[in-house]
Design a protein around this motif. Structure first.
Motif, short mmCIF file in Angstrom:
data_model
loop_
_atom_site.label_atom_id
_atom_site.label_comp_id
_atom_site.label_asym_id
_atom_site.label_seq_id
_atom_site.Cartn_x
_atom_site.Cartn_y
_atom_site.Cartn_z
N ALA A 583 18.00 18.08 -9.04
CA ALA A 583 17.88 16.68 -8.64
C ALA A 583 17.49 16.63 -7.17
O ALA A 583 17.71 17.59 -6.41
CB ALA A 583 19.20 15.94 -8.86
N ASN A 605 16.98 11.42 -8.03
CA ASN A 605 15.82 11.61 -8.90
C ASN A 605 16.01 12.91 -9.68
O ASN A 605 16.28 13.96 -9.10
CB ASN A 605 14.53 11.69 -8.09
CG ASN A 605 14.23 10.38 -7.36
OD1 ASN A 605 14.45 9.30 -7.90
ND2 ASN A 605 13.74 10.47 -6.13
N ALA A 606 15.88 12.81 -11.02
CA ALA A 606 16.07 14.00 -11.85
C ALA A 606 15.49 13.74 -13.22
O ALA A 606 15.30 12.59 -13.63
CB ALA A 606 17.56 14.34 -11.96
#
Length: 966
Positions: A583, A605-606
């Protein structure tokens, strides 16, 4: 006539004869009495427990013996467990391998109240708990308000008249939440002797433990200390007082030996205490054995010198308002510690410390003093002083701390574990002097708080850690109103940390338990959570509790958030690895306040998209904490989500058969057990699921629907513009009705998935005419045309462009069961034949209608069932053949079992008859024969069960073979 004189047997021979007979009878009685009275005593024990305790008794086995305890009868309870109820459901208070009680033999024979003369516990595991509301799991004596009238009036079957008791190899855990007390004892052995029925008792006790740990108020006072105690007490009981006077006694904690003189007297309104420590012969080396770092490695070879003086006494009244007075102190001078295998020496050790209180209710008179604490070793210096006054109303503190230590030199004076290493410089120079009121009035100039604690270039290596720990620099600065973490730069493995912040009101927190406030900022370029969570490698002792440890049932508990802290940590992490998932751009805040940990707007964000997380862990009720969790997912790859979070597959098992990107919002709340397991009945959640395009393949439920309906293209397909809402309650995930297109068929879906993977779904499908198998359409239309030619007025309809059907899916995710009304709806779609026939030919209606109706129905049924007849026939042949084999297996098993039971009944009857009319012999024969009969019946049942199991296996295998036919 010759007379003969009968020779008399000698007196010795007659005595010997009758003594032998008496001994034989006594031996027979010793053997038979435990058999005859076993069931009676066992039931008495269970009845007594149920009558007097609010706990559940479990008992594996029960034995009696006279051989080892004659003339007493020994009662042995094997596998005895006392399990809690209500708030303590699932917690075992006591789990004892064997309980032995020596009772009066004649009491048992006469049926009178049975006196208990001795009690012995073997390998007990005791788990004592006190909840925050004061409820204790040892408080299990049933109050009179809960007893029945019969229980109140009925006297006890037992009377406690102990002369001796013992405990062997006990494991004890005591956890008092409201009192802040915790104790753990490993391998306790204890015995006591004395007439406990007397008013004045000379009581002798011996106690040993392998490990004793004691904590109070968050501080550990004893850590895994080995104990050996011999204490003789004079116990004097009168109507109004109970007095316990210590006579000859010796206490040993690790190597430290001491005695205690005096008494503890319990009066009507208060307690009177007069106790004094006797440690005149204690040495400095014995005293430092209480410090684990010195005692666990190389203690025997250590050379310790110096003088030690210990004094402590407690005297006065103890009641609700007053505490007894005390005077305790320690003085160490000219002391040193030297290990023969190490080059350095800890020297010039000096300690002068103590605490005094005159007694009474005014704790402002309490004093705590550390006038001197000094040690130096290989160029390093430690110095500290402390003076504490007026602790209750306006605490006055004066303290200095000076430390200059090269941590690399620790290994020169103290043995380190193999592979353990320290490096770095610790430099502390702190001075505190002032009153709490100065801070409260913001008179900071009158409160002296100066100095820093600096750790630089610190490195720690240990075989117990998978990674080295490096601290480039840490700086803590002291001020009157706050403590400042000015700088912390650290690294372990692949992870780096940078942190700073402040802690406010530390004085109020220390002395008045006031709110401690803190604000911190945590930054990291990269954090490998997988590595950090395994920085302490799993070992056999951490994975599996050793046999000597207390019962683990319910032992672990969740972390309680303190109620008097208000901490906030703002986090920014560039990259994170967790559970193999990478992430980036992680930022958010964690707060700890009012016993609640809150995750505020953590964003990252991942998995090809963006994630927003919120949550709370609420411990305001520590016995039943609460948790809430929410997420916001944007355009995440669903397969990455399934692979990284097992919860997703648990809540939505279909997810592993999907590919594509999804967006979702979800909020969940649940109550937790003290072990942090969710309470399923309390789980509630709401969420939605959105996707512009999802590919579906390998869903067994869709395969079954296709098989039943003969519809094609149901499984491997793409679902466009998915919009679904769901909720979680009562352990189920419920989908609200939503519309999709399956293989070109408009479908409305709703239903539930349980956490145990059982399913219940309804599908409303509008099947276009061109999706129905063409052979079925052709046959139905030909039948309608034929009927219309015979009776034109009927005007039977052709199949419409869409047929609505219902499909129900039950069973489990892996083994779904499908039912549908497809055939009925197909027939219905061809028109209402009966009404049409009536309208067309009222004069000849009934005969023609019935004939025509049966004809059309037969044609339709033949069209639908044509493909199934041969298949069903083959399946029936397989099942019927298997059923014959299964019936034969069951019959053979029953025949063998009946033969075993018949032989057992005959053996029982023969054994009892052979015993004759002698009641003792008959009772013994009945008991022995009954045991043999029970074993035989058990074997018969087992024989039947095995036969039934074989039969079930035959049928299951046949069903599997039949199901493979398609």
């Amino acid at each position: 006539m010759k007379s003969t004189t009968k020779k008399k047997k000698s007196l010795f021979r007659r005595i010997l004869k009758w003594s032998g007979i008496t001994f034989l009878l006594l031996l027979i009685a010793i053997i038979l009495i435990p058999i005859l009275f076993k069931d009676k005593l066992k039931q008495l024990v269970i009845d007594e427990v149920n009558k007097t305790l609010t706990a559940k008794l479990e008992l594996d086995d029960f034995d009696l013996t006279l051989l080892s305890t004659f003339p007493n009868l020994s009662v042995q309870l094997h596998g005895t467990r006392l399990k809690g109820l209500g708030d303590f459901e699932g917690v075992t208070l006591a789990d004892v391998k064997t309980v032995r009680a020596d009772v009066g033999l004649w009491d048992v024979i006469k049926g009178e109240t049975i006196s208990i003369d001795a009690v012995h516990l073997y390998e007990p595991k005791i788990d004592v708990r006190v909840l925050y509301d004061g409820k204790a799991n040892y408080d299990i004596v049933k109050p009179d308000s809960l007893k029945t009238k019969e229980e109140l009036e009925e006297p006890s079957n037992f009377a406690l008249k102990l002369k001796k008791y013992s405990i062997e190899n006990a494991q004890i855990r005591y956890d008092d939440k409201p009192g802040g007390l915790y104790a753990k004892i490993v391998n306790l052995n204890h015995e006591g002797t004395g007439d406990l029925t007397a008013d004045v008792i000379d009581f002798e006790t011996k106690t040993t433990t392998d490990e004793l740990t004691f904590e109070m108020g968050g501080l550990t006072y004893l850590s895994k200390v080995k104990t050996d105690i011999v204490a003789n007490l004079l116990m004097e009981f009168s109507e109004k007082t109970s007095k316990f006077t210590l006579k000859e006694n010796t206490f040993q904690l690790n190597a430290l030996k001491f005695g205690v003189d005096g008494f503890y007297e319990m009066l009507e309104k208060n307690d009177n205490i007069d106790l004094k420590l006797n440690a005149d012969k204690a040495t400095f080396k014995e005293f430092i054995s209480l410090i684990p770092a010195f005692y666990k490695t190389g203690y025997e070879s250590m050379v310790a010198s110096g003088s030690l003086a210990l004094n402590a006494k407690v005297k006065g009244i103890l009641d609700e308002k007053n505490l007894p007075g005390w005077d305790a102190g320690i003085k160490v001078s000219n002391a040193s510690i030297k290990y023969p295998d190490l080059p350095g020496t800890i020297q010039n050790i000096a300690v002068v410390a103590g605490s005094k209180f005159a007694g009474g209710s005014n704790l402002d008179n309490l004093t705590v003093d550390v006038d001197k604490f000094h040690a130096d070793f290989v160029g390093n210096v430690l110095d500290a002083t402390l003076k504490l006054r007026n602790v209750m109303t306006d605490p006055a503190l004066k303290s200095t701390i000076l430390a200059k230590v090269d941590l690399a030199s620790l290994g020169k004076v103290v043995p380190l574990a193999e592979g353990e290493k320290y490096n770095g410089k610790l430099d502390a120079d702190i001075s505190l002097d002032g009153r709490m009121s100065h801070i409260e009035k913001e008179q900071y100039e009158q409160f002296k708080a100066l100095g820093t604690l600096n750790l630089k270039d610190f490195n720690y290596v240990s075989p117990e850690l998978s990674q080295e720990v490096d601290v480039k620099e840490m700086v803590f600065r002291f001020a009157p109103q706050y403590l400042a973490l000015e700088k912390l730069e650290a690294k372990t493995g692949n992870s780096d940390f940078a942190m700073n912040g402040t802690i406010d009101n530390y004085m109020g927190y220390m002395f008045r338990d006031e709110l401690l406030k803190g604000k911190f900022t945590l930054n990291s370029n990269y954090m490998d959570l997988d590595e950090l969570m395994n920085i302490v490698p799993a070992t056999e002792t951490t994975e599996t509790a050793p046999a000597q440890q207390p019962a683990a049932t319910g032992e672990s508990s969740g972390v309680e958030i303190p109620g008097n802290i208000d901490f906030a940590v703002n986090t920014k992490i560039n990259k994170v690895k967790f559970n193999g998932m990478n992430a980036s751009d992680v930022n958010g805040a964690v707060t700890l306040k009012d016993k609640v940990a809150t995750l505020n707007n953590l964003n990252l964000n991942a998995m090809g998209g963006a994630i927003g997380l919120t949550g709370q862990y609420n411990t305001q009720n520590p016995e039943r904490p609460k948790a809430s969790f929410g997420y916001n997912l944007k355009e995440l790859d669903i397969q990455q989500l399934v692979n990284n979070f097992v919860t997703v597959e648990k809540l939505a098992p279909i997810a592993k058969h999907l590919s594509g990107k999804i967006s979702s919002n979800f909020n969940l709340s649940t109550d937790l057990t003290s072990n942090l397991d969710p309470i399923l009945s309390s789980v509630n959640g709401l969420g939605d699921l959105l996707s512009s395009s999802l590919n579906v393949s390998g869903v067994k439920a869709l395969d079954k629907i296709a098989d039943v309906t003969k519809l094609k293209n149901l499984n491997n397909q793409t679902i466009k513009n998915l919009k679904a809402k769901f909720k979680v309650e009562d352990g189920k995930v419920a989908l609200n009705p939503f519309d999709i297109v399956l293989g070109g068929i408009k479908t409305n879906v709703s239903g539930t998935t349980s956490l145990d993977q059982s399913i219940n779904y309804d599908l409303k499908m509008n099947i276009p005419k061109d999706k129905i198998p063409q052979e079925m359409v052709k046959l139905v239309e030909q039948a309608a045309a034929k009927v219309n030619s015979l009776a034109p007025k009927l005007n039977l309809n052709v199949i419409p462009n869409e047929i609505p059907i219902n499909v129900n899916v039950l069973g489990t995710v892996t083994d779904p069961k499908v039912s549908t009304n497809f055939k009925e709806k197909l027939m219905e779609a061809s028109g209402n034949m009966k009404d049409a026939l009536v309208d067309a030919a009222k004069d000849k209606a009934k005969e023609v209608v019935d004939k025509t109706k049966d004809s059309v129905k037969a044609v339709v049924n033949n069209a639908v069932d044509k493909g199934k007849e041969e298949l069903d026939k083959k399946k029936t042949e397989i099942i019927n053949a298997a059923q014959k084999q299964a019936d034969n297996a069951k019959a053979e098993g029953k025949k063998a079992a009946d033969r075993i039971r018949s032989e057992a009944d005959k053996a029982y009857t023969d054994a009892v008859a052979a015993a004759g009319s002698n009641p003792l012999k008959k009772k013994a024969a009945e008991t022995i024969a009954q045991k043999a009969k029970d074993e035989a019946y058990k074997k018969a049942t087992q024989t039947e069960d095995e036969a039934n199991k074989r039969a079930d296996g035959i049928m299951n295998k046949a069903r599997e073979e039949a199901d493979k036919l398609k």
